[in-house]
Design a protein around this motif. Structure first.
Motif, mmCIF file in Angstrom:
data_model
loop_
_atom_site.group_PDB
_atom_site.id
_atom_site.type_symbol
_atom_site.label_atom_id
_atom_site.label_comp_id
_atom_site.label_asym_id
_atom_site.label_seq_id
_atom_site.Cartn_x
_atom_site.Cartn_y
_atom_site.Cartn_z
ATOM 1 N N SER A 94 0.835 -1.202 0.000
ATOM 2 C CA SER A 94 0.000 0.000 0.000
ATOM 3 C C SER A 94 0.871 1.253 0.000
ATOM 4 N N ALA A 95 0.424 2.247 -0.792
ATOM 5 C CA ALA A 95 1.127 3.520 -0.859
ATOM 6 C C ALA A 95 0.256 4.656 -0.348
ATOM 7 N N SER A 96 -0.892 4.304 0.283
ATOM 8 C CA SER A 96 -1.885 5.254 0.802
ATOM 9 C C SER A 96 -2.614 5.950 -0.331
ATOM 10 N N ARG A 97 -3.688 6.665 0.012
ATOM 11 C CA ARG A 97 -4.501 7.417 -0.945
ATOM 12 C C ARG A 97 -4.991 6.539 -2.101
ATOM 13 N N ASN A 98 -5.356 5.282 -1.780
ATOM 14 C CA ASN A 98 -5.849 4.338 -2.790
ATOM 15 C C ASN A 98 -4.844 4.114 -3.904
ATOM 16 N N GLU A 99 -3.563 4.179 -3.572
ATOM 17 C CA GLU A 99 -2.509 3.874 -4.523
ATOM 18 C C GLU A 99 -1.626 2.768 -3.950
ATOM 19 N N TYR A 100 -0.894 2.092 -4.848
ATOM 20 C CA TYR A 100 -0.130 0.915 -4.443
ATOM 21 C C TYR A 100 1.214 0.890 -5.150
ATOM 22 N N PHE A 101 2.245 0.461 -4.405
ATOM 23 C CA PHE A 101 3.539 0.193 -5.006
ATOM 24 C C PHE A 101 3.433 -1.157 -5.712
ATOM 25 N N GLU A 102 3.941 -1.235 -6.952
ATOM 26 C CA GLU A 102 3.818 -2.488 -7.703
ATOM 27 C C GLU A 102 5.060 -2.753 -8.526
ATOM 28 N N GLY A 103 5.452 -4.015 -8.569
ATOM 29 C CA GLY A 103 6.525 -4.471 -9.446
ATOM 30 C C GLY A 103 6.168 -5.860 -9.937
ATOM 31 N N THR A 104 6.468 -6.150 -11.196
ATOM 32 C CA THR A 104 6.137 -7.451 -11.777
ATOM 33 C C THR A 104 7.381 -8.329 -11.832
ATOM 34 N N PHE A 105 7.208 -9.606 -11.480
ATOM 35 C CA PHE A 105 8.315 -10.550 -11.407
ATOM 36 C C PHE A 105 7.910 -11.892 -12.002
ATOM 37 N N MET A 106 8.897 -12.619 -12.519
ATOM 38 C CA MET A 106 8.688 -13.983 -12.992
ATOM 39 C C MET A 106 9.663 -14.883 -12.261
ATOM 40 N N ASP A 107 9.129 -15.783 -11.446
ATOM 41 C CA ASP A 107 9.946 -16.678 -10.631
ATOM 42 C C ASP A 107 10.993 -15.903 -9.828
ATOM 43 N N GLY A 108 10.574 -14.763 -9.299
ATOM 44 C CA GLY A 108 11.456 -13.958 -8.467
ATOM 45 C C GLY A 108 12.358 -13.010 -9.223
ATOM 46 N N ASN A 109 12.377 -13.111 -10.552
ATOM 47 C CA ASN A 109 13.219 -12.232 -11.363
ATOM 48 C C ASN A 109 12.399 -11.043 -11.851
ATOM 49 N N ARG A 110 12.988 -9.879 -11.782
ATOM 50 C CA ARG A 110 12.267 -8.653 -12.124
ATOM 51 C C ARG A 110 11.897 -8.604 -13.607
ATOM 52 N N VAL A 111 10.649 -8.219 -13.873
ATOM 53 C CA VAL A 111 10.154 -8.031 -15.231
ATOM 54 C C VAL A 111 9.921 -6.552 -15.511
ATOM 55 N N SER A 112 9.513 -5.785 -14.487
ATOM 56 C CA SER A 112 9.228 -4.358 -14.668
ATOM 57 C C SER A 112 9.858 -3.537 -13.564
ATOM 58 N N ASP A 113 9.984 -2.251 -13.812
ATOM 59 C CA ASP A 113 10.437 -1.331 -12.766
ATOM 60 C C ASP A 113 9.315 -1.153 -11.741
ATOM 61 N N ASP A 114 9.688 -0.733 -10.540
ATOM 62 C CA ASP A 114 8.682 -0.406 -9.533
ATOM 63 C C ASP A 114 7.909 0.835 -9.964
ATOM 64 N N ARG A 115 6.654 0.897 -9.585
ATOM 65 C CA ARG A 115 5.818 2.041 -9.943
ATOM 66 C C ARG A 115 4.711 2.198 -8.921
ATOM 67 N N ILE A 116 4.007 3.297 -9.002
ATOM 68 C CA ILE A 116 2.813 3.508 -8.202
ATOM 69 C C ILE A 116 1.610 3.394 -9.118
ATOM 70 N N ILE A 117 0.636 2.576 -8.709
ATOM 71 C CA ILE A 117 -0.565 2.390 -9.519
ATOM 72 C C ILE A 117 -1.803 2.711 -8.692
ATOM 73 N N SER A 118 -2.888 2.995 -9.383
ATOM 74 C CA SER A 118 -4.160 3.281 -8.719
ATOM 75 C C SER A 118 -4.878 1.979 -8.371
ATOM 76 N N LYS A 119 -5.919 2.097 -7.588
ATOM 77 C CA LYS A 119 -6.739 0.935 -7.255
ATOM 78 C C LYS A 119 -7.320 0.316 -8.517
ATOM 79 N N GLU A 120 -7.751 1.155 -9.444
ATOM 80 C CA GLU A 120 -8.327 0.651 -10.703
ATOM 81 C C GLU A 120 -7.289 -0.118 -11.510
ATOM 82 N N GLU A 121 -6.057 0.387 -11.548
ATOM 83 C CA GLU A 121 -4.990 -0.317 -12.266
ATOM 84 C C GLU A 121 -4.674 -1.643 -11.589
ATOM 85 N N LEU A 122 -4.692 -1.643 -10.260
ATOM 86 C CA LEU A 122 -4.438 -2.877 -9.520
ATOM 87 C C LEU A 122 -5.489 -3.932 -9.845
ATOM 88 N N LEU A 123 -6.746 -3.531 -9.863
ATOM 89 C CA LEU A 123 -7.841 -4.473 -10.135
ATOM 90 C C LEU A 123 -7.812 -5.011 -11.554
#
Length: 207
Positions: free
Chosen positions: A112-141
């Protein structure tokens, strides 16, 4: 050789002493929001209980974010003070990478990043696929693959969600990987918390 791991970027706050083959002692707790700065006290108690000489610690690993603004800052400051005063290397660990190591397959690691936003990073078997970012609740869903977190966000109604609890063995393995790779912070006092504030996202959109 013994190493110290510290984290207050998320709950639970963690202080752990480990070596190449085992965890010697660890404390995981949920500190009161009004008095969160107790990592150093917990760590001192561990040293006293185990009768560990501070000079036995060969390196310090700290979760530097993203995560709780205050908790992340406190954890990083504590780790910097210890590394500098003891003259030991400091290793920075990403919170989302640590979460992702708990689950196989393609996952989005979330905090959680507060204000209905979230820290997110995508991984495959523990290996990074994307950079970290902040996403909205709608993007998370809208994420189609599994979402994992140290926090229980099941109330959001995600299609595929798993809450995981920080495991000592995985924390040790992730930390040792940093140590063995010699990926330390060049100057411990230079380490800055990874905040990924929402303002950064806004400025990127304006460019």
């Amino acid at each position: 050789m013994k190493y110290l791991f510290l984290s207050q970027a998320f709950y639970p706050a963690i202080s752990m002493i480990f070596s190449e083959d085992k965890v010697h002692y660890s404390v995981m707790q949920y500190p009161d929001d009004e008095s969160p700065n107790n990592l150093l006290y917990i760590t001192k108690v561990m040293f006293d209980v185990l009768k560990v000489d501070k000079r036995e610690i060969e390196g310090i690993c700290v979760v530097y974010g993203p995560g709780s603004f205050t908790g992340t800052r406190i954890g990083v400051v504590d780790a910097k003070i210890l590394a500098y005063s003891l003259g030991k290397p400091l290793f920075a660990i990403n919170s989302l990478e640590l979460i992702a190591q708990h689950v196989q397959g393609e996952v989005s690691a979330i905090l959680s990043a507060s204000r209905n936003e979230y820290f997110e990073g995508t991984f495959m078997d523990g290996n990074r696929v994307s950079d970290d970012r902040i996403i909205s609740k709608e993007e998370l869903l809208s994420i189609e693959h599994k979402v994992v977190s140290f926090e229980d966000i099941s109330h959001l109604g995600l299609d595929d969600f798993e809450v995981v609890y920080p495991m000592e063995k995985i924390i040790m393995e992730v930390s040792l990987e940093k140590v063995r790779s010699n990926i330390s912070v060049e100057d411990p006092l230079s380490l800055k918390p990874l905040y990924l504030r929402a303002e950064d996202k806004l400025f990127r959109k304006m460019r």
